[in-house]
Design a protein around this motif. Structure first.
Motif, short mmCIF file in Angstrom:
data_model
loop_
_atom_site.label_atom_id
_atom_site.label_comp_id
_atom_site.label_asym_id
_atom_site.label_seq_id
_atom_site.Cartn_x
_atom_site.Cartn_y
_atom_site.Cartn_z
N THR A 76 102.12 71.02 65.13
CA THR A 76 102.20 69.20 64.65
C THR A 76 102.79 68.51 66.40
O THR A 76 102.49 68.09 66.70
CB THR A 76 103.94 69.36 63.77
OG1 THR A 76 103.16 68.54 62.33
CG2 THR A 76 104.44 67.57 63.64
N ARG A 134 100.39 65.63 64.38
CA ARG A 134 99.78 65.38 62.92
C ARG A 134 100.91 66.96 62.50
O ARG A 134 99.94 67.36 63.13
CB ARG A 134 98.43 64.55 62.84
CG ARG A 134 97.33 65.82 62.81
CD ARG A 134 96.16 65.13 62.56
NE ARG A 134 95.34 66.02 62.14
CZ ARG A 134 94.18 66.39 62.36
NH1 ARG A 134 93.16 64.34 62.82
NH2 ARG A 134 92.64 67.25 61.74
N GLU A 135 100.75 66.29 60.95
CA GLU A 135 100.69 67.50 60.21
C GLU A 135 99.63 68.20 60.09
O GLU A 135 98.85 67.36 60.10
CB GLU A 135 101.54 67.21 59.41
CG GLU A 135 103.07 67.13 59.67
CD GLU A 135 103.70 66.66 57.99
OE1 GLU A 135 103.17 66.55 56.74
OE2 GLU A 135 105.26 66.40 58.13
N THR A 152 96.77 69.57 57.64
CA THR A 152 95.77 69.28 56.33
C THR A 152 96.49 70.86 55.36
O THR A 152 96.57 70.43 53.85
CB THR A 152 94.22 69.31 56.51
OG1 THR A 152 93.90 70.20 56.71
CG2 THR A 152 94.05 67.98 57.40
N ASP A 175 90.96 71.76 61.16
CA ASP A 175 91.11 70.81 61.14
C ASP A 175 90.42 69.59 61.81
O ASP A 175 90.80 68.90 62.44
CB ASP A 175 93.34 70.31 61.22
CG ASP A 175 93.54 70.03 60.41
OD1 ASP A 175 93.44 71.20 59.29
OD2 ASP A 175 94.94 69.70 60.36
#
Length: 230
Positions: A29, A34-35, A37, A58
């Motif tokens: 992150t 972003r986190e 998936t 990702d």
């Protein structure tokens, strides 16, 4: 007789209680914004492979390694207290390490997929770091594949401690990848079924010595001693 013992950390010496996967997620992150998936896939992989796999799954470019290592180290240090609260040293780990460190002619260190900074965090959380010669170990930044770490550790122990090249090396770990690393490098292997892999799985991978864990210190040391004479 002389012996070079290399211990895995997660699920061999300690239970990290999910903190490891949180470290990988936090580093991902921090680097991507972003986190992930999906959670990290570990099971004996090195940090280089784990993080590369997370970005690939990702559909993102893999950042340069220096950035990844820095993000992992920051995430690991930030979770030291969490690890202490939720995790634990596995039964017998402290006693086994203490006994091995006291053996004349033995050098006891680690062979782990973790980067060095996070290996130290995990060991220090439970007072295990002082029982190991960490500078001669091999870590997740040193190579992508676990078998390659064995030669890294051997080179370090020869250079830093003057250990002769013909001193036997034995790995202690809980996954088939630990077994593979030993078998492909001419090392001994003591497999411990303290992780997710059963004794049958570890034996099928090629481990001739499989223990339920490290709780029987005498048994652990006797098995390690058997490799010193080979």
């Amino acid at each position: 007789m002389a012996l070079f013992v290399l211990w895995d950390i997660d699920h061999t010496l300690i239970e990290n209680a999910g903190v490891s996967k949180e470290i990988y997620a936090a580093a991902f992150t921090a680097l991507s914004g972003r986190e992930p998936t999906e959670p990290a896939r570990t099971e004996g992989r090195t940090d280089r492979l784990i993080m590369g796999d997370m970005f690939a799954r990702d559909g993102l470019p893999v950042p340069d390694w220096r950035s990844i290592e820095a993000a992992l180290a920051e995430a690991g240090e930030a979770r030291l207290d969490q690890l202490r609260r939720r995790g634990a040293a596995l039964s017998g780990a402290h006693e086994a390490l203490k006994a091995a460190s006291a053996r004349s002619g033995w050098v006891s260190s680690v062979l782990t997929g973790n980067i060095a900074a996070n290996a130290r965090v995990k060991l220090a959380a439970f007072g295990l770091d002082s029982l190991l010669d960490l500078p001669v170990g091999a870590y997740g930044a040193d190579a992508e594949l676990r078998p390659e770490l064995v030669s890294v550790a051997r080179a370090r122990v020869q250079r830093l401690r003057g250990v002769p090249a013909d001193v036997p090396t034995v790995l202690v770990g809980d996954t088939p990848r630990d077994v593979e690393a030993a078998l492909t490098t001419g090392s001994g292997i003591v497999a411990v079924a303290s992780g997710i892999h059963s004794p049958e799985e570890l034996a099928a991978a090629g481990a001739s010595e499989v223990l339920p864990g490290l709780s029987d210190t005498k048994r652990v040391l006797d098995v390690l001693e058997s490799f010193a004479g080979r």
